[in-house]
Design a protein around this motif. Structure first.
Motif, short mmCIF file in Angstrom:
data_model
loop_
_atom_site.label_atom_id
_atom_site.label_comp_id
_atom_site.label_asym_id
_atom_site.label_seq_id
_atom_site.Cartn_x
_atom_site.Cartn_y
_atom_site.Cartn_z
N LYS A 164 40.74 34.11 37.73
CA LYS A 164 41.35 35.40 37.40
C LYS A 164 42.85 35.42 37.70
O LYS A 164 43.64 35.97 36.92
N GLU A 194 38.05 43.82 38.63
CA GLU A 194 36.93 43.61 37.72
C GLU A 194 37.17 44.28 36.38
O GLU A 194 36.91 43.71 35.32
N ALA A 232 29.71 35.64 39.42
CA ALA A 232 30.74 35.08 40.31
C ALA A 232 30.09 34.58 41.59
O ALA A 232 30.26 35.14 42.66
N ASP A 288 36.16 32.23 41.23
CA ASP A 288 36.43 33.43 40.44
C ASP A 288 37.86 33.91 40.67
O ASP A 288 38.56 34.30 39.72
N GLY A 301 39.15 41.17 35.10
CA GLY A 301 37.86 40.57 34.78
C GLY A 301 37.34 40.91 33.41
O GLY A 301 36.35 40.34 32.95
N LYS A 325 33.13 32.89 44.90
CA LYS A 325 34.19 33.90 44.91
C LYS A 325 35.57 33.29 44.78
O LYS A 325 36.46 33.86 44.13
#
Length: 400
Positions: free
Chosen positions: A174, A150, A164, A170, A154, A167
């Motif tokens: 990322k 994160e 998010a 996300d 992130g 998941k």
């Protein structure tokens, strides 16, 4: 000591707090009692805590702490609940702090990652051993702390303020962004050269074996990085456009397992690169196939890609002959596109009329793996993102 090294961020935070609050709860309590001039009996009666329980908390001897009593003591010391817990925790033995940190990591992992879905694509081997899960994810992303997922990876997306809720989506965003960061295309982004390159892409669709690779190499040389990769479960991403270090990056997926869709998706994303740069730069990325999070005009991007390969007037001419394979092939050659694109757009247009011809014309789609075999980067098949980066860099340099 090994645990301290593994969780240095947590201990750094804890020790920083200790430096600001050097006194233990017992020292604070004794100071307060002396200041007020109260007896032990008065304190015990006023807090409604037995002497044995009070001393067990202050001397850190309690096997199981009564939280209510702890909060009572904190209130007597004019401390809030959070500060009370911090001061108490700061005096715990290192073994107990280790247990607290394990619980924090467990909570972070289950809150942030869909571990069952990650296991289904073999990113994780276990869904029960959380120390192994933590180490696997840290190694994959090349981060020192699981919280860096994160804080560092992130960080680029914090300005989007996007929760998010998915998941796996996300994770896809990322990991793909981290991949592009590590690739770090050495070529400068040449927008004007890209505009001149785009009209030359269409004929490359006719070369199933090397056409797409040729285009990817040409785009890389003008600062646009393109990769193709499998989609992840629980996502519907057909493509995504990112701006990393000020340069456009495009990720295409095999969501539809279709050669024509591969080219359509590429041209769709190139539209976003050319015409939506400011919005994507602001939001860091844009996904195609998922909900339009940043309200970019997907209809225009789709229409641009469709008109680029076969304009409406050409569609009207060839569609009546769609069952005539030779005619379609000759016309495709004349307008310099692969015939599969004509069949694909025909099915797409008819679908808008409520008709489904996809199964009928699927046989005219070339093998997608043939076109993408040298640029198919499955990040999650590798132990680290860095490993995938070295592979794509080698492939791009060695395209024939």
């Amino acid at each position: 000591m090994d645990h301290i090294n593994k969780n240095k961020d947590f201990f750094k935070e804890l020790y920083a707090y200790l430096n600001d609050h050097p006194q233990s709860m017992k020292a604070l309590f004794e100071q307060k009692v002396a200041q007020l001039g109260l007896s032990n009996r008065q304190i015990e009666n006023g807090l409604d805590i037995e002497r044995k329980s009070l001393l067990a908390i202050l001397d850190m001897d309690a096997q199981r702490v009564d939280v209510i009593n702890l909060i009572k003591i904190g209130s007597f010391l004019d401390l809030g609940v959070e500060e009370t817990l911090k001061i108490f925790a700061s005096n715990l033995p290192i073994a107990q702090i280790r247990e607290i940190e394990k619980a924090r990591i467990f909570n972070f992992i289950v809150k942030t990652f869909d571990i069952n879905a990650l296991k289904s694509v073999k990113i994780l081997e276990s869904v029960r051993d959380f120390e192994e899960i933590e180490n696997r994810l840290k190694f994959f992303f090349g981060i020192d702390s699981i919280y860096d997922y994160e804080r560092k990876i992130g960080a680029a997306f914090s300005k989007t303020k996007r929760p998010a809720t998915n998941k796996m989506l996300d994770f896809w965003v990322k990991s793909t962004y981290a991949f592009f960061e590590k690739v770090d295309n050495p070529n400068s982004y040449q927008r004007e050269t890209l505009k001149m390159l785009v009209p030359k892409i269409k004929p490359c669709t006719m070369d199933v074996k090397k056409g797409f690779q040729t285009v990817v190499r040409a785009l890389f040389n003008v600062g646009v990085t393109v990769i193709f990769q499998p989609y992840l479960p629980k996502t519907q991403v057909r493509g995504g456009t990112f701006f990393v270090h000020g340069k456009p990056c495009i990720a295409l997926t095999n969501l539809n397992q279709n050669y024509a869709t591969l080219w359509f998706a590429l041209m769709h994303e190139l539209y976003h690169v050319l015409f939506d740069e400011a919005d994507i730069q602001l939001n860091t990325y844009h996904l195609t196939g998922e909900n339009d999070l940043f309200l970019l005009n997907e209809h225009r991007a789709n229409d641009f890609a469709k008109q680029y390969f076969i304009s409406d007037d050409k569609s009207k001419y060839i569609y009546p002959f769609i069952q005539e394979k030779v005619v379609v092939e000759q016309f495709a050659k004349k307008i310099q596109i692969h015939p599969s694109l004509i069949y694909n757009f025909y099915c797409y247009d008819k679908q808008k009329e409520g008709k489904n011809y996809w199964a009928i014309f699927q046989k005219y789609q070339p093998d997608l793996s043939e076109a993408t075999k040298n640029i198919n980067i499955a990040l999650w098949d590798k132990t680290t993102i860095a490993e995938s980066v070295s592979i794509i860099q080698s492939l791009i340099k060695n395209y024939e």
